[in-house]
Design a protein around this motif. Sequence first.
Motif, short mmCIF file in Angstrom:
data_model
loop_
_atom_site.label_atom_id
_atom_site.label_comp_id
_atom_site.label_asym_id
_atom_site.label_seq_id
_atom_site.Cartn_x
_atom_site.Cartn_y
_atom_site.Cartn_z
N SER A 18 1.65 1.86 -10.31
CA SER A 18 1.46 2.13 -9.06
C SER A 18 1.26 1.26 -8.01
O SER A 18 1.75 1.20 -7.06
N ALA A 21 4.51 -0.44 -7.30
CA ALA A 21 5.27 0.45 -6.38
C ALA A 21 4.84 0.37 -5.14
O ALA A 21 5.82 0.68 -3.92
N LEU A 136 10.72 10.23 -1.36
CA LEU A 136 10.64 9.10 -2.03
C LEU A 136 11.97 8.79 -2.28
O LEU A 136 12.51 7.57 -2.36
N GLY A 140 13.86 5.08 -1.93
CA GLY A 140 14.15 4.18 -3.06
C GLY A 140 15.58 3.84 -2.76
O GLY A 140 16.09 2.83 -3.21
N GLU A 294 3.62 7.03 -3.47
CA GLU A 294 3.67 6.24 -4.52
C GLU A 294 2.72 6.34 -5.66
O GLU A 294 3.09 5.71 -6.97
N THR A 297 4.07 7.43 -9.09
CA THR A 297 4.69 6.66 -10.15
C THR A 297 3.61 6.27 -11.27
O THR A 297 4.09 6.37 -12.45
N ILE A 338 10.77 4.36 -7.91
CA ILE A 338 10.40 5.55 -6.99
C ILE A 338 11.42 6.64 -6.67
O ILE A 338 11.15 7.90 -6.59
N THR A 341 10.75 8.76 -9.72
CA THR A 341 9.35 9.65 -9.52
C THR A 341 9.88 10.67 -8.55
O THR A 341 9.23 12.03 -8.42
#
Length: 421
Positions: A18, A21, A136, A140, A294, A297, A338, A341
């Motif tokens: 985390s 990220a 997300l 990403g 995030e 993650t 990212i 997730t």
Amino acid sequence: MKNQSIDVKKEVLAGLTSFFAISYVIIVNSMILAEAGIPPQLSVFGTIIISVLGCLIMGLFGNVPIVITTGMGVNSFFTYTLVYSLKMSWQEALAASFCASLIYLVVAFTPLSQILIEAVPESLKHAITAGIGIFLVMVGLENGGIIVRGEHTFMELNSFQSPILLLTLASLILTLFLLFKNIQGSFFIGIIVTTLGANLFNLVPRTDSLFSLSAIKDYPTIVGKLDFSHIMTTEFILGTFSLAMILIFESMGLFNGLLPKMTDQEFKKAYRLNGIIMLFSSLLGTSPTIPAAESSTGIQQGGKTGKTAITVGLLFIVAFFAIPLLTYIPSSALAPVIIITGCLMMQNMQHIEMGDLSEWFPAFLMIVLMAFSMSISDGLAFGFVSYPIVKIFVGQTKQISKPMWLISFFFLCYLIAKVWI
């Protein structure tokens, strides 16, 4: 005892994942606030301090694996709406953030929060999770250089001659391999291997850091600099109300989207703690805090308790002394985590009744607009405003509770406010 140690190991790995990220927020938040006039080499300390407090408080007292840090959409609202559009100084914008946080706390510490969350239809609750997921994925894809702004379109696939794109794809393949092989810490391993490879072989350029720990001696010059001199002006009231709407409903959506199985009591505690932390962000010279998307993650890596958040908080402390080192982590190392997730969060779409267009269309609108407007709050607004409209068209107004009408009205006001500001 053995099982307990394994759980702690999972929580720490989840916290590491985390943190890496979300670590970009330390630099990026400061650069966005710099456009509002706050010196970035000073606001970086406010970002770190409030992140440390947010994660430790959420971990110790909320016992949930949620990272609390400055919101990436909220900081843009702070700079480009409060300062640029409404012509506030950054000191006045901090005061507006403080007032918006007080409004948030009123909702959090009264039955209003529970009434509002119970009023939201299940289809929109699942859409919030899926929408955050696709949001997300877009982040990403962009940060990893896979998609770029097109010459004739708003986005297109990047050239395969781009070293950033190739490194991101290689990192994505590695991370997926580790994930499908059920290797513990697959996200974290992917980040570390990609970072080492990128720096050892100089695969992507690295920019010099503008930040230094020595600047902390001047940090007190932006602490507590709230200007309430124009509190009764139309611009201040409009900006405060709009920001409060974003903070209340985006935080509510993120908590439920990240931890959909959270009990009512756990939600109340976490939601209230976030409000208290949010109040201090203005005093520390930075934009308001929200739960970080995030965080998912780390949750996907096995984070289930506050130990994950505590780990992130401790790593933010380490970041005080390693701010320049964060520039060594390429975006290509973080993008795959990212993206994956976001993909996992989008699985919540399966719980939406797509056979009923009156349920599916507002959910669909919420999901796609979170992605293509790159704003969670704008996606929420369109989803909540469209829901009662569609239900009116199909003659199902009895399914809409009074609080839901109120939520939709508030979001309509938010969208109207965007026209004026």
